[in-house]
Design an enzyme around this catalytic site. Structure first.
Site, PDB file in Angstrom:
ATOM      1  N   LYS A 202       0.852  -1.195   0.000  1.00  0.00           N
ATOM      2  CA  LYS A 202       0.000   0.000   0.000  1.00  0.00           C
ATOM      3  C   LYS A 202       0.888   1.246   0.000  1.00  0.00           C
ATOM      4  O   LYS A 202       1.817   1.364   0.813  1.00  0.00           O
ATOM      5  CB  LYS A 202      -0.884  -0.020   1.243  1.00  0.00           C
ATOM      6  CG  LYS A 202      -2.233   0.634   1.097  1.00  0.00           C
ATOM      7  CD  LYS A 202      -3.061   0.367   2.353  1.00  0.00           C
ATOM      8  CE  LYS A 202      -4.440   0.948   2.243  1.00  0.00           C
ATOM      9  NZ  LYS A 202      -5.205   0.776   3.496  1.00  0.00           N
TER      10      LYS A 202
HETATM   11  O1  G3P Z   1      -7.605   1.717   5.668  1.00  0.00           O
HETATM   12  C1  G3P Z   1      -7.970   2.651   4.722  1.00  0.00           C
HETATM   13  C2  G3P Z   1      -9.303   3.285   5.041  1.00  0.00           C
HETATM   14  O2  G3P Z   1     -10.321   2.309   4.978  1.00  0.00           O
HETATM   15  C3  G3P Z   1      -9.323   3.959   6.397  1.00  0.00           C
HETATM   16  O3  G3P Z   1     -10.553   4.567   6.555  1.00  0.00           O
HETATM   17  O4  G3P Z   1     -11.434   6.767   7.322  1.00  0.00           O
HETATM   18  O5  G3P Z   1     -11.990   4.685   8.600  1.00  0.00           O
HETATM   19  O6  G3P Z   1      -9.657   5.614   8.705  1.00  0.00           O
HETATM   20  P1  G3P Z   1     -10.908   5.444   7.868  1.00  0.00           P
END
Ligand code: G3P
Length: 240
Positions: free
Chosen positions: A87
């Site tokens: 990633k």
């Molecule tokens: O891991 C990537 C993404 O899904 C993170 O989303 O906004 O919940 O931190 P968030």
């Protein structure tokens, strides 16, 4: 549409894998920190432990922000297991690194994507996946789902091989809308995926089936117990 679980928690991954509806895992530095994984050896062992729980598609994010550092880390991550997808954040050095790693046959996931322009750059660099962050756009009153729609349309128009991996998902409707808009993958927290199972009418219907069956097939006590369960469920519905 494939479901990935967005967590570094081994118990959640194990439970999700057992449900038989999850096709991969995405992690990020915040999710790894949440599990208190400290030091290069522990990080490597943790990614390996995740790979041992699932069939494929384990996104592991680089920490370096410079091209050389990303390459070095990316190659080391890819060596942990064939299931690893490296990633990389959507930056100039990140796109250069994706191009380099992709040319080496290493799968990549371009993350922290918030515009279709960024998604086009990721596809041009040969990213295996692009991760548009729906929830973080919704959090600031931008149209997260609109981004998925536009990226999916552009990728379809130009027959891009990069897969749309909808990320930063907050609730079950995000998952359903992603399927409607043609995302290839959606990655979500365990609770959001689990939420897809839930509907009160399913619970009430099942209780009724069992109650009706047992009324004519088994003893009085089991029917009474099922009737009590059905009443409890109907009370829950009434309370709302
Ligand atoms: O891991 C990537 C993404 O899904 C993170 O989303 O906004 O919940 O931190 P968030």
């Amino acid at each position: 549409m494939q479901f990935f679980i967005d967590t570094a928690n081994l118990s959640e991954i194990e439970e999700a894998q057992a449900m038989g509806v999850v096709d991969g895992v995405t992690t990020n530095p915040s999710l790894m920190a949440k599990e208190n994984i400290i030091g290069p050896d522990a990080i490597k062992a943790h990614y390996k432990a995740i790979c041992n729980l699932v069939y494929d598609n384990v996104s592991a994010e680089v920490i370096a922000t410079d091209f050389e550092g990303m390459i070095k880390e990316g190659r080391a991550l890819a060596k942990i297991d064939d299931k690893i997808v490296v990633k990389v954040p959507m930056t100039k050095d990140g796109v250069k690194a994706i191009k380099y790693l992709s040319n080496q046959g290493i799968r990549t996931n371009c993350t922290l994507v918030f515009t279709t322009g960024q998604a086009i750059l990721a596809a041009k660099a040969g990213a295996s996946y692009v991760s548009p962050f729906i929830g973080r756009m919704d959090d600031i009153s931008h149209h997260g789902m609109g981004l998925i729609t536009q990226i999916a349309q552009v990728y379809q128009t130009f027959e891009c091989t990069t897969k749309v991996l909808a990320a930063s998902i907050r609730h079950t409707m995000h998952l359903i809308r992603c399927a409607e808009e043609g995302a290839d993958v959606a990655t979500a927290p365990f609770q959001v995926i689990e939420g897809l199972f839930n509907h009160p009418m399913t619970d009430i219907g099942l209780a009724r089936f069992l109650s009706d069956f047992n009324e004519v097939n088994e003893g009085e006590e089991s029917t009474e117990a099922l009737k009590a369960e059905k009443n409890t469920l109907e009370e829950k519905i009434a309370i709302g």
